[in-house]
Motif scaffolding. Sequence first.
Motif, PDB file in Angstrom:
ATOM      1  N   LYS A 166       0.840  -1.193   0.000  1.00  0.00           N
ATOM      2  CA  LYS A 166       0.000   0.000   0.000  1.00  0.00           C
ATOM      3  C   LYS A 166       0.880   1.249   0.000  1.00  0.00           C
ATOM      4  CE  LYS A 166      -4.135  -1.725   2.418  1.00  0.00           C
ATOM      5  NZ  LYS A 166      -5.044  -1.483   3.576  1.00  0.00           N
ATOM      6  N   PRO A 167       0.869   2.035  -1.101  1.00  0.00           N
ATOM      7  CA  PRO A 167       1.636   3.280  -1.123  1.00  0.00           C
ATOM      8  C   PRO A 167       0.848   4.424  -0.482  1.00  0.00           C
ATOM      9  CG  PRO A 167       0.668   2.868  -3.272  1.00  0.00           C
ATOM     10  CD  PRO A 167       0.291   1.702  -2.410  1.00  0.00           C
ATOM     11  N   TYR A 168       1.534   5.267   0.263  1.00  0.00           N
ATOM     12  CA  TYR A 168       0.913   6.416   0.923  1.00  0.00           C
ATOM     13  C   TYR A 168       1.575   7.697   0.436  1.00  0.00           C
ATOM     14  CZ  TYR A 168      -1.263   3.285   4.388  1.00  0.00           C
ATOM     15  OH  TYR A 168      -2.007   2.312   5.007  1.00  0.00           O
ATOM     16  N   GLY A 169       0.762   8.669   0.078  1.00  0.00           N
ATOM     17  CA  GLY A 169       1.299   9.951  -0.355  1.00  0.00           C
ATOM     18  C   GLY A 169       1.133  11.031   0.691  1.00  0.00           C
ATOM     19  N   ASN A 170       0.540  10.694   1.829  1.00  0.00           N
ATOM     20  CA  ASN A 170       0.236  11.692   2.846  1.00  0.00           C
ATOM     21  C   ASN A 170       0.945  11.463   4.169  1.00  0.00           C
ATOM     22  OD1 ASN A 170      -1.118   9.391   3.521  1.00  0.00           O
ATOM     23  ND2 ASN A 170      -3.177  10.237   3.265  1.00  0.00           N
ATOM     24  N   GLY A 171       1.839  10.489   4.232  1.00  0.00           N
ATOM     25  CA  GLY A 171       2.639  10.269   5.425  1.00  0.00           C
ATOM     26  C   GLY A 171       1.927   9.651   6.606  1.00  0.00           C
ATOM     27  N   ILE A 172       0.758   9.015   6.379  1.00  0.00           N
ATOM     28  CA  ILE A 172       0.012   8.462   7.521  1.00  0.00           C
ATOM     29  C   ILE A 172       0.143   6.945   7.623  1.00  0.00           C
ATOM     30  CG2 ILE A 172      -1.659  10.353   7.487  1.00  0.00           C
ATOM     31  CD1 ILE A 172      -3.651   8.343   6.222  1.00  0.00           C
ATOM     32  N   GLN A 173       1.146   6.360   6.971  1.00  0.00           N
ATOM     33  CA  GLN A 173       1.303   4.908   7.053  1.00  0.00           C
ATOM     34  C   GLN A 173       1.551   4.446   8.490  1.00  0.00           C
ATOM     35  OE1 GLN A 173       3.027   6.998   5.163  1.00  0.00           O
ATOM     36  NE2 GLN A 173       5.221   6.491   5.038  1.00  0.00           N
ATOM     37  N   PHE A 174       2.276   5.250   9.272  1.00  0.00           N
ATOM     38  CA  PHE A 174       2.505   4.881  10.674  1.00  0.00           C
ATOM     39  C   PHE A 174       1.217   4.991  11.497  1.00  0.00           C
ATOM     40  CE2 PHE A 174       6.968   5.969   9.572  1.00  0.00           C
ATOM     41  CZ  PHE A 174       7.545   4.754   9.916  1.00  0.00           C
ATOM     42  N   GLU A 175       0.351   5.923  11.108  1.00  0.00           N
ATOM     43  CA  GLU A 175      -0.941   6.057  11.787  1.00  0.00           C
ATOM     44  C   GLU A 175      -1.773   4.790  11.592  1.00  0.00           C
ATOM     45  OE1 GLU A 175      -1.792   8.457  13.729  1.00  0.00           O
ATOM     46  OE2 GLU A 175      -0.156   9.847  13.289  1.00  0.00           O
ATOM     47  N   ASP A 176      -1.735   4.252  10.381  1.00  0.00           N
ATOM     48  CA  ASP A 176      -2.482   3.019  10.114  1.00  0.00           C
ATOM     49  C   ASP A 176      -1.880   1.831  10.841  1.00  0.00           C
ATOM     50  OD1 ASP A 176      -4.306   4.329   8.583  1.00  0.00           O
ATOM     51  OD2 ASP A 176      -3.745   3.425   6.672  1.00  0.00           O
ATOM     52  N   LEU A 177      -0.547   1.792  10.928  1.00  0.00           N
ATOM     53  CA  LEU A 177       0.108   0.668  11.601  1.00  0.00           C
ATOM     54  C   LEU A 177      -0.147   0.697  13.110  1.00  0.00           C
ATOM     55  CD1 LEU A 177       1.919  -1.822  11.318  1.00  0.00           C
ATOM     56  CD2 LEU A 177       3.910  -0.312  11.589  1.00  0.00           C
ATOM     57  N   ARG A 178      -0.228   1.879  13.689  1.00  0.00           N
ATOM     58  CA  ARG A 178      -0.406   1.986  15.132  1.00  0.00           C
ATOM     59  C   ARG A 178      -1.796   1.528  15.582  1.00  0.00           C
ATOM     60  NH1 ARG A 178      -0.448   8.256  16.978  1.00  0.00           N
ATOM     61  NH2 ARG A 178      -0.270   7.195  18.990  1.00  0.00           N
ATOM     62  N   LEU A 179      -2.730   1.384  14.645  1.00  0.00           N
ATOM     63  CA  LEU A 179      -4.080   0.935  14.987  1.00  0.00           C
ATOM     64  C   LEU A 179      -4.089  -0.492  15.519  1.00  0.00           C
ATOM     65  CD1 LEU A 179      -6.129   2.422  12.000  1.00  0.00           C
ATOM     66  CD2 LEU A 179      -5.952   3.313  14.337  1.00  0.00           C
ATOM     67  N   GLY A 180      -3.061  -1.251  15.180  1.00  0.00           N
ATOM     68  CA  GLY A 180      -2.966  -2.622  15.654  1.00  0.00           C
ATOM     69  C   GLY A 180      -2.378  -3.534  14.596  1.00  0.00           C
ATOM     70  N   ASP A 181      -1.840  -4.640  15.038  1.00  0.00           N
ATOM     71  CA  ASP A 181      -1.223  -5.595  14.125  1.00  0.00           C
ATOM     72  C   ASP A 181      -2.253  -6.182  13.180  1.00  0.00           C
ATOM     73  OD1 ASP A 181       0.705  -7.330  13.020  1.00  0.00           O
ATOM     74  OD2 ASP A 181       0.069  -8.937  14.386  1.00  0.00           O
ATOM     75  N   GLY A 182      -2.099  -5.926  11.897  1.00  0.00           N
ATOM     76  CA  GLY A 182      -2.987  -6.490  10.894  1.00  0.00           C
ATOM     77  C   GLY A 182      -4.316  -5.784  10.732  1.00  0.00           C
ATOM     78  N   VAL A 183      -4.562  -4.701  11.475  1.00  0.00           N
ATOM     79  CA  VAL A 183      -5.834  -3.981  11.342  1.00  0.00           C
ATOM     80  C   VAL A 183      -5.930  -3.375   9.941  1.00  0.00           C
ATOM     81  CG1 VAL A 183      -7.242  -2.069  12.177  1.00  0.00           C
ATOM     82  CG2 VAL A 183      -6.005  -3.520  13.806  1.00  0.00           C
ATOM     83  N   ARG A 184      -4.919  -2.603   9.581  1.00  0.00           N
ATOM     84  CA  ARG A 184      -4.829  -2.081   8.213  1.00  0.00           C
ATOM     85  C   ARG A 184      -3.518  -2.488   7.552  1.00  0.00           C
ATOM     86  NH1 ARG A 184      -7.192   4.159   8.693  1.00  0.00           N
ATOM     87  NH2 ARG A 184      -9.354   3.557   9.229  1.00  0.00           N
ATOM     88  N   LEU A 185      -2.488  -2.592   8.372  1.00  0.00           N
ATOM     89  CA  LEU A 185      -1.168  -2.965   7.866  1.00  0.00           C
ATOM     90  C   LEU A 185      -0.520  -3.966   8.805  1.00  0.00           C
ATOM     91  CD1 LEU A 185       0.292   0.583   7.000  1.00  0.00           C
ATOM     92  CD2 LEU A 185      -0.505  -1.115   5.355  1.00  0.00           C
ATOM     93  N   ASP A 186       0.368  -4.771   8.225  1.00  0.00           N
ATOM     94  CA  ASP A 186       1.180  -5.678   9.036  1.00  0.00           C
ATOM     95  C   ASP A 186       2.566  -5.096   9.297  1.00  0.00           C
ATOM     96  OD1 ASP A 186      -0.657  -7.993   9.178  1.00  0.00           O
ATOM     97  OD2 ASP A 186      -0.387  -8.004   7.009  1.00  0.00           O
ATOM     98  N   ALA A 187       2.989  -4.180   8.425  1.00  0.00           N
ATOM     99  CA  ALA A 187       4.316  -3.581   8.570  1.00  0.00           C
ATOM    100  C   ALA A 187       4.412  -2.326   7.714  1.00  0.00           C
ATOM    101  CB  ALA A 187       5.406  -4.570   8.155  1.00  0.00           C
ATOM    102  N   VAL A 188       5.414  -1.522   8.003  1.00  0.00           N
ATOM    103  CA  VAL A 188       5.745  -0.344   7.208  1.00  0.00           C
ATOM    104  C   VAL A 188       7.236  -0.404   6.896  1.00  0.00           C
ATOM    105  CG1 VAL A 188       6.115   2.161   7.299  1.00  0.00           C
ATOM    106  CG2 VAL A 188       3.920   1.202   8.001  1.00  0.00           C
ATOM    107  N   LEU A 189       7.597  -0.104   5.662  1.00  0.00           N
ATOM    108  CA  LEU A 189       9.005   0.028   5.282  1.00  0.00           C
ATOM    109  C   LEU A 189       9.340   1.513   5.260  1.00  0.00           C
ATOM    110  CD1 LEU A 189       9.343  -2.549   2.359  1.00  0.00           C
ATOM    111  CD2 LEU A 189       9.325  -2.941   4.834  1.00  0.00           C
ATOM    112  N   ALA A 190      10.428   1.891   5.930  1.00  0.00           N
ATOM    113  CA  ALA A 190      10.779   3.308   6.033  1.00  0.00           C
ATOM    114  C   ALA A 190      12.257   3.448   6.359  1.00  0.00           C
ATOM    115  CB  ALA A 190       9.940   3.976   7.119  1.00  0.00           C
ATOM    116  N   ASP A 191      12.752   4.678   6.307  1.00  0.00           N
ATOM    117  CA  ASP A 191      14.127   4.884   6.754  1.00  0.00           C
ATOM    118  C   ASP A 191      14.155   4.811   8.271  1.00  0.00           C
ATOM    119  OD1 ASP A 191      14.303   7.875   7.884  1.00  0.00           O
ATOM    120  OD2 ASP A 191      12.968   7.849   6.157  1.00  0.00           O
ATOM    121  N   GLU A 192      15.270   4.370   8.803  1.00  0.00           N
ATOM    122  CA  GLU A 192      15.397   4.095  10.232  1.00  0.00           C
ATOM    123  C   GLU A 192      15.120   5.313  11.096  1.00  0.00           C
ATOM    124  OE1 GLU A 192      18.599   1.608  12.816  1.00  0.00           O
ATOM    125  OE2 GLU A 192      19.395   3.397  11.823  1.00  0.00           O
TER     126      GLU A 192
END
Length: 275
Positions: free
Chosen positions: A180-206
Amino acid sequence: MNKLVRTIAVAATLVVAVASSANAGAVLDRVIATKTLTVAVGTAWGKMSFLNDKHELDGCDVEIAKAIAKYLGVDAKFVTPAWDFITAGKWEGRWDMAMGQMTPTKARAERLSFPAVYFYNRAVAVVHKDSKATMLSDLDGKVVGVAASTTQELYANHNLTPDWLGARPIQYQFKPGQMKPYGNGIQFEDLRLGDGVRLDAVLADESTALNAIQSGYPLRVLDEILYSEPGSIATLPGDKEFDDKIAIAIKNMKDDGTLSKLSIKWYGVDYTVEN
């Protein structure tokens, strides 16, 4: 008739040559004339650039840009276009240079110029703290979020061909079931909702990942590094004099230790040297 065509062609060539000469140094001339260096940054790029409690742009990239402006003898002005607009290269004079630790790939070099590498990014995988994943291979077949138009997106699609200086061959250690590509920087917001709720992981710079965790997000970084890449300042091609000034400014900051101090100030790690 053929002679006329040749005459017109020669005249057109001369016009182009004159125009190209007139454009040489145009960006630098504008910056000096207006006493303003307009810089593209983000409002939610972790410690690179963000809106602080005073609703002012702050962060490592912001301080570096201000230092470059000071070297040029001008003021820094910031604009906040979307990342994909920056990488597309259709700036139309709205900003003079872009921060964001952009990887200077060959594909991007067709649209942009990269006068100075000032950072080295380590790409990592981030999961929710409740995730059972302990290694990259555990993400095989999972739903993974990435920032659009980044090398992390290419990695997730198994299309990343490292073509920057000193690049090492990429070893893909998992294949997402969905990216899932994000153009608004909220991928971490989706991940914080819970494991597997919307995402299982995010790839990002450290650095961005650690910033999210330090901000209280219930996440953790998997130990294995996906890859490491240089991060550069970006400009539009065509003004070598402007690029040279930026390169000198960054070199001076490296030589006197300013760049390292800013990295340590914001990240607690010196990301200005390659590991």
